[in-house]
Design a protein around this motif. Structure first.
Motif, short mmCIF file in Angstrom:
data_model
loop_
_atom_site.label_atom_id
_atom_site.label_comp_id
_atom_site.label_asym_id
_atom_site.label_seq_id
_atom_site.Cartn_x
_atom_site.Cartn_y
_atom_site.Cartn_z
N GLN A 54 11.88 29.58 72.62
CA GLN A 54 11.94 30.26 73.91
C GLN A 54 11.57 31.85 73.60
O GLN A 54 12.07 32.33 72.72
CB GLN A 54 13.39 30.04 74.51
CG GLN A 54 13.69 28.73 74.84
CD GLN A 54 12.97 28.50 76.37
OE1 GLN A 54 12.87 29.30 77.15
NE2 GLN A 54 12.82 27.13 76.42
N GLY A 55 10.58 32.33 74.41
CA GLY A 55 10.44 33.61 74.16
C GLY A 55 10.94 34.70 75.02
O GLY A 55 10.39 35.87 75.27
N ASP A 60 16.18 41.32 79.66
CA ASP A 60 16.07 40.88 81.07
C ASP A 60 17.01 39.82 81.47
O ASP A 60 16.97 38.46 80.96
CB ASP A 60 14.87 40.38 81.43
CG ASP A 60 14.31 39.95 82.67
OD1 ASP A 60 15.13 39.79 83.45
OD2 ASP A 60 13.28 40.05 83.06
N VAL A 61 18.12 40.16 82.22
CA VAL A 61 19.22 39.17 82.69
C VAL A 61 18.68 37.84 83.30
O VAL A 61 18.86 36.66 83.08
CB VAL A 61 20.18 39.73 83.56
CG1 VAL A 61 21.39 38.66 83.89
CG2 VAL A 61 20.86 40.91 82.82
N ILE A 100 19.45 49.20 72.84
CA ILE A 100 20.34 48.81 71.51
C ILE A 100 21.74 48.02 72.07
O ILE A 100 22.04 47.02 71.49
CB ILE A 100 20.75 49.75 70.72
CG1 ILE A 100 19.61 50.46 69.88
CG2 ILE A 100 21.62 49.40 69.57
CD1 ILE A 100 19.55 51.45 68.87
N ILE A 101 22.42 48.82 72.88
CA ILE A 101 23.57 48.27 73.75
C ILE A 101 23.08 46.80 74.42
O ILE A 101 23.91 45.76 74.56
CB ILE A 101 24.24 49.22 74.43
CG1 ILE A 101 24.81 50.35 73.53
CG2 ILE A 101 25.36 48.58 75.20
CD1 ILE A 101 25.90 50.13 72.60
N GLY A 102 22.06 46.98 75.15
CA GLY A 102 21.56 45.75 75.83
C GLY A 102 21.30 44.56 75.17
O GLY A 102 21.95 43.21 75.34
N LEU A 103 20.68 44.58 74.00
CA LEU A 103 20.29 43.59 73.25
C LEU A 103 21.26 43.03 72.12
O LEU A 103 21.49 42.14 72.18
CB LEU A 103 18.90 43.89 72.18
CG LEU A 103 18.61 42.90 71.46
CD1 LEU A 103 17.73 41.58 72.33
CD2 LEU A 103 17.21 43.36 70.65
N PHE A 109 26.85 38.49 75.66
CA PHE A 109 27.76 38.37 76.82
C PHE A 109 27.03 37.26 77.58
O PHE A 109 27.61 36.24 78.03
CB PHE A 109 28.13 39.57 77.46
CG PHE A 109 28.65 39.39 79.01
CD1 PHE A 109 29.77 38.72 79.41
CD2 PHE A 109 27.96 39.68 80.05
CE1 PHE A 109 30.21 38.59 80.56
CE2 PHE A 109 28.06 39.49 81.59
CZ PHE A 109 29.32 38.96 81.67
N HIS A 110 25.59 37.67 78.16
CA HIS A 110 25.00 36.71 79.07
C HIS A 110 24.68 35.34 78.32
O HIS A 110 25.08 34.22 79.19
CB HIS A 110 23.86 37.31 79.36
CG HIS A 110 24.06 38.39 80.31
ND1 HIS A 110 24.72 38.39 81.69
CD2 HIS A 110 23.44 39.77 80.18
CE1 HIS A 110 24.50 39.67 82.27
NE2 HIS A 110 23.95 40.33 81.58
#
Length: 250
Positions: A54-55, A60-61, A100-103, A109-110
């Motif tokens: 899976q790429g 991106d939520v 960085i926080i996002g990844l 979390f998601h």
């Protein structure tokens, strides 16, 4: 031992994530890879492991939600994808902070929120988050990375408590410096920039904080991940497992 279990591992097309994918595959798990890289190399890894890929862009939520829906219920989720940037806090690029926080944290979390329902329904699941020695101690100029890794430990503990009676465990693995192609590739540049020998770069720069003076091997992290997936680890939850050559013992 893990036959019949499906494992999704983010950031698993190279390095630590790939080592964990190989270790789980060796125990019979069906592996789903996620990450970027050369298409031919990823195809070869998929052939080697009988895996799918899976790429999804984990920043991106919507892409995460689409990936989780396509993969379907998973028994094992390893949130391993991560990134780093080094800069003084007053100069730290805001887009790098967000990424960085996002990844490193928000993506976990998601994926977790979308995986736990299926695990609870089965009464069995393993959530493993790759943290870092920087989840327990800090280094200067790494504010976003330190914050994300401290955060992932707190998130993991919370999830562990919420799921404590469901048969689903949640744990962190916190490596020190790991011998990967990325680290190996930094050695010549550091030798030139600092006027040091290869041995000095390894012992006095890269391994300065690891008392064993040995790099952690990706296979060692893979073995630890396998243990956390075993039935014998069913009462191991909410823990942060250091594998850092003694770095955080000081």
């Amino acid at each position: 031992m893990l036959k019949g279990k499906r494992a999704l591992i983010t950031g698993s097309t190279s390095g630590i994530g790939l080592a964990m994918a190989r270790a789980l595959h060796a125990e019979g798990a069906e592996v789903v890879l996620n990450g970027f890289g050369d298409a031919d190399e990823i195809a070869a890894i998929c052939d080697e492991l009988g895996a799918s890929h899976q790429g999804a862009n984990l920043l991106d939520v919507g892409a995460i939600e689409a990936m989780m829906a396509e993969v379907g219920p998973v028994d094992i989720l390893i949130n391993n994808a991560g990134m780093q940037h080094v800069s003084p806090v007053e100069d730290f690029p805001t887009d790098k902070w967000d990424a960085i926080i996002g990844l490193n944290l928000t993506a976990a979390f998601h994926t977790t929120r979308l995986a736990v329902e299926g695990m609870k329904a089965k009464g069995w699941g393993r959530l493993i988050n790759t943290a870092s020695a920087h989840s327990l101690t800090a280094s200067p100029f790494k504010s976003a990375y330190n914050a994300s890794k401290h955060g992932i430990v707190g998130f993991t503990k919370t999830v562990a408590l919420e799921l404590a009676q469901t048969g689903v465990t949640a744990n962190c693995i916190s490596p020190g410096y790991v011998w990967t192609p990325l680290i190996e590739g930094q050695i010549p540049d550091t030798m030139e920039a600092r006027g040091l020998s290869r041995e000095e770069v390894i012992n006095d720069v890269l391994l300065a904080k690891q008392p064993t003076k040995k790099f952690v091997q990706p296979s060692e992290i893979g073995a630890l991940a396998v243990f956390l997936c075993r039935e014998e680890a069913g009462n191991v939850t909410g823990a942060n497992w250091s594998i850092d050559g003694g770095w955080t013992a000081e």
